[in-house]
Motif scaffolding. Structure first.
Motif, PDB file in Angstrom:
ATOM      1  N   ALA A 129       0.833  -1.203   0.000  1.00  0.00           N
ATOM      2  CA  ALA A 129       0.000   0.000   0.000  1.00  0.00           C
ATOM      3  C   ALA A 129       0.868   1.252   0.000  1.00  0.00           C
ATOM      4  CB  ALA A 129      -0.908   0.004   1.215  1.00  0.00           C
ATOM      5  N   THR A 130       0.398   2.286  -0.685  1.00  0.00           N
ATOM      6  CA  THR A 130       1.111   3.570  -0.700  1.00  0.00           C
ATOM      7  C   THR A 130       0.580   4.514   0.368  1.00  0.00           C
ATOM      8  OG1 THR A 130      -0.407   4.407  -2.383  1.00  0.00           O
ATOM      9  CG2 THR A 130       1.673   3.452  -3.158  1.00  0.00           C
ATOM     10  N   SER A 131      -0.606   4.220   0.902  1.00  0.00           N
ATOM     11  CA  SER A 131      -1.200   5.073   1.926  1.00  0.00           C
ATOM     12  C   SER A 131      -2.171   4.259   2.774  1.00  0.00           C
ATOM     13  CB  SER A 131      -1.936   6.242   1.257  1.00  0.00           C
ATOM     14  OG  SER A 131      -2.548   7.067   2.213  1.00  0.00           O
ATOM     15  N   ARG A 132      -2.130   4.515   4.083  1.00  0.00           N
ATOM     16  CA  ARG A 132      -3.058   3.868   5.017  1.00  0.00           C
ATOM     17  C   ARG A 132      -3.460   4.887   6.067  1.00  0.00           C
ATOM     18  NH1 ARG A 132      -3.349  -1.656   4.995  1.00  0.00           N
ATOM     19  NH2 ARG A 132      -1.704  -2.765   3.903  1.00  0.00           N
ATOM     20  N   GLY A 133      -4.637   4.707   6.629  1.00  0.00           N
ATOM     21  CA  GLY A 133      -5.067   5.596   7.700  1.00  0.00           C
ATOM     22  C   GLY A 133      -6.566   5.532   7.890  1.00  0.00           C
ATOM     23  N   LEU A 134      -7.065   6.377   8.767  1.00  0.00           N
ATOM     24  CA  LEU A 134      -8.498   6.449   9.012  1.00  0.00           C
ATOM     25  C   LEU A 134      -9.070   7.634   8.259  1.00  0.00           C
ATOM     26  CD1 LEU A 134      -8.617   5.718  12.857  1.00  0.00           C
ATOM     27  CD2 LEU A 134      -9.088   4.139  10.981  1.00  0.00           C
ATOM     28  N   ARG A 135     -10.253   7.467   7.696  1.00  0.00           N
ATOM     29  CA  ARG A 135     -10.948   8.534   6.975  1.00  0.00           C
ATOM     30  C   ARG A 135     -12.379   8.628   7.501  1.00  0.00           C
ATOM     31  NH1 ARG A 135      -6.394   8.919   5.469  1.00  0.00           N
ATOM     32  NH2 ARG A 135      -5.601   9.352   3.382  1.00  0.00           N
ATOM     33  N   GLN A 136     -12.824   9.859   7.693  1.00  0.00           N
ATOM     34  CA  GLN A 136     -14.185  10.099   8.178  1.00  0.00           C
ATOM     35  C   GLN A 136     -15.200   9.736   7.098  1.00  0.00           C
ATOM     36  OE1 GLN A 136     -14.203  11.437  11.398  1.00  0.00           O
ATOM     37  NE2 GLN A 136     -16.338  10.815  11.452  1.00  0.00           N
ATOM     38  N   VAL A 137     -16.226   8.995   7.489  1.00  0.00           N
ATOM     39  CA  VAL A 137     -17.343   8.675   6.597  1.00  0.00           C
ATOM     40  C   VAL A 137     -18.611   9.059   7.360  1.00  0.00           C
ATOM     41  CG1 VAL A 137     -18.538   6.909   5.244  1.00  0.00           C
ATOM     42  CG2 VAL A 137     -16.055   6.797   5.495  1.00  0.00           C
ATOM     43  N   GLY A 138     -18.893  10.341   7.367  1.00  0.00           N
ATOM     44  CA  GLY A 138     -20.034  10.857   8.117  1.00  0.00           C
ATOM     45  C   GLY A 138     -19.732  10.916   9.597  1.00  0.00           C
ATOM     46  N   PRO A 139     -20.636  11.530  10.377  1.00  0.00           N
ATOM     47  CA  PRO A 139     -20.408  11.677  11.819  1.00  0.00           C
ATOM     48  C   PRO A 139     -20.377  10.332  12.539  1.00  0.00           C
ATOM     49  CG  PRO A 139     -22.594  12.524  11.176  1.00  0.00           C
ATOM     50  CD  PRO A 139     -21.882  12.128   9.925  1.00  0.00           C
ATOM     51  N   GLY A 140     -19.356  10.174  13.369  1.00  0.00           N
ATOM     52  CA  GLY A 140     -19.263   8.972  14.194  1.00  0.00           C
ATOM     53  C   GLY A 140     -18.789   7.716  13.497  1.00  0.00           C
ATOM     54  N   HIS A 141     -18.373   7.811  12.234  1.00  0.00           N
ATOM     55  CA  HIS A 141     -17.927   6.626  11.497  1.00  0.00           C
ATOM     56  C   HIS A 141     -16.589   6.920  10.818  1.00  0.00           C
ATOM     57  CE1 HIS A 141     -22.171   5.720  12.013  1.00  0.00           C
ATOM     58  NE2 HIS A 141     -21.894   4.471  11.738  1.00  0.00           N
ATOM     59  N   LYS A 142     -15.635   6.034  11.057  1.00  0.00           N
ATOM     60  CA  LYS A 142     -14.334   6.155  10.399  1.00  0.00           C
ATOM     61  C   LYS A 142     -14.036   4.867   9.660  1.00  0.00           C
ATOM     62  CE  LYS A 142     -12.326   9.787  13.035  1.00  0.00           C
ATOM     63  NZ  LYS A 142     -11.158  10.360  13.658  1.00  0.00           N
ATOM     64  N   ALA A 143     -13.497   5.026   8.466  1.00  0.00           N
ATOM     65  CA  ALA A 143     -13.150   3.872   7.639  1.00  0.00           C
ATOM     66  C   ALA A 143     -11.650   3.642   7.690  1.00  0.00           C
ATOM     67  CB  ALA A 143     -13.595   4.111   6.200  1.00  0.00           C
ATOM     68  N   GLN A 144     -11.268   2.380   7.570  1.00  0.00           N
ATOM     69  CA  GLN A 144      -9.863   2.044   7.352  1.00  0.00           C
ATOM     70  C   GLN A 144      -9.597   2.300   5.868  1.00  0.00           C
ATOM     71  OE1 GLN A 144      -9.426  -2.064   8.506  1.00  0.00           O
ATOM     72  NE2 GLN A 144     -10.253  -1.692  10.540  1.00  0.00           N
ATOM     73  N   TYR A 145      -8.781   3.302   5.583  1.00  0.00           N
ATOM     74  CA  TYR A 145      -8.515   3.697   4.197  1.00  0.00           C
ATOM     75  C   TYR A 145      -7.167   3.124   3.752  1.00  0.00           C
ATOM     76  CZ  TYR A 145      -7.229   6.628   0.243  1.00  0.00           C
ATOM     77  OH  TYR A 145      -6.845   7.071  -0.994  1.00  0.00           O
ATOM     78  N   THR A 146      -7.144   2.572   2.542  1.00  0.00           N
ATOM     79  CA  THR A 146      -5.897   2.057   1.969  1.00  0.00           C
ATOM     80  C   THR A 146      -5.851   2.406   0.495  1.00  0.00           C
ATOM     81  OG1 THR A 146      -6.164   0.158   3.463  1.00  0.00           O
ATOM     82  CG2 THR A 146      -4.393   0.035   1.853  1.00  0.00           C
ATOM     83  N   ALA A 147      -4.689   2.857   0.036  1.00  0.00           N
ATOM     84  CA  ALA A 147      -4.481   3.140  -1.390  1.00  0.00           C
ATOM     85  C   ALA A 147      -3.422   2.183  -1.911  1.00  0.00           C
ATOM     86  CB  ALA A 147      -4.039   4.590  -1.589  1.00  0.00           C
ATOM     87  N   TRP A 148      -3.719   1.551  -3.043  1.00  0.00           N
ATOM     88  CA  TRP A 148      -2.849   0.521  -3.604  1.00  0.00           C
ATOM     89  C   TRP A 148      -2.380   0.922  -5.002  1.00  0.00           C
ATOM     90  CZ3 TRP A 148      -1.684  -3.556  -0.514  1.00  0.00           C
ATOM     91  CH2 TRP A 148      -2.540  -3.822   0.562  1.00  0.00           C
ATOM     92  N   PRO A 149      -1.077   0.787  -5.288  1.00  0.00           N
ATOM     93  CA  PRO A 149      -0.592   1.060  -6.639  1.00  0.00           C
ATOM     94  C   PRO A 149      -0.910  -0.114  -7.568  1.00  0.00           C
ATOM     95  CG  PRO A 149       1.210   0.264  -5.285  1.00  0.00           C
ATOM     96  CD  PRO A 149      -0.003   0.345  -4.391  1.00  0.00           C
TER      97      PRO A 149
END
Length: 197
Positions: A129-149
């Motif tokens: 993965a080139t990027s990982r982290g948490l991203r907000q998906v509306g109030p009170g919800h966070k997604a595990q975000y991953t970007a893949w080359p």
């Protein structure tokens, strides 16, 4: 004559101001052109020209004008995909099954599949993965975000002809996976502004 011109100027100014206030009071045209997409308790406000195709636990949102086959991973279909647990858990691949966790790219195929942008090329998924982290998906919800080359390669020589990134948002509690291979303009913002019931 001078009084008449002044009166006309005042009337013109009043008309301009009235038009301006009317313009400010008019509803936002972009809001009128939006529509809602609900899936497993998540509601997204999307542009009216995005087409929604549902099949079982999968939603394909076509965002471009070209799409012959609105299915996940179909070549030549500018879209992003929303999956429920039946679509990303215990997916049969080869002789076994896989469940998406975010540790590996969501690529539920054991064989070669066509590049999303050109069916004459093969999709070569990246493994780191080139990027990982948490991203907000509306109030009170966070997604595990991953970007893949990823790369598109020729079938005969394996030469790379294009590089691109697949973005993935996993909401493990809500059991939703959003996958975007097309770098859909505005999708991050659409997800950030999601509402929940």
């Amino acid at each position: 004559m001078r009084k008449r011109l002044s009166a006309l100027a005042l009337l013109s100014a009043a008309a301009v101001l009235a038009g301006t206030s009317a313009a400010w009071a008019a509803p936002d045209s972009s809001a009128e052109q939006a529509r809602t997409l609900s899936f497993r308790g998540m509601t997204l406000k999307i542009p009216a020209d995005w087409q929604v195709h549902r099949k079982g636990d999968t939603v394909v949102v076509v965002t471009g004008s070209l799409c012959k086959k609105p299915e996940p991973f179909a070549p030549g279909c500018e879209s992003f995909w929303i999956f429920g647990p039946k679509a990303y858990k215990n997916v049969p691949v080869g002789g076994g099954s896989i469940t998406y966790t975010g540790k590996r790219q969501f690529h539920p195929f054991s064989g070669v599949i066509p590049c999303p942008f050109n069916s004459k090329l093969s999709w070569y998924p990246g493994e780191k993965a080139t990027s990982r982290g948490l991203r907000q998906v509306g109030p009170g919800h966070k997604a595990q975000y991953t970007a893949w080359p990823n790369r598109c390669v020729t079938n005969d020589t394996g030469r790379t002809t294009a590089k691109w990134t697949q973005r993935e948002w996993l909401l493990p509690t809500s059991q939703i996976l959003v996958v975007d291979a097309w770098n859909t303009h505005g999708l991050s913002g659409v997800l950030k502004r999601a509402t929940w019931r």
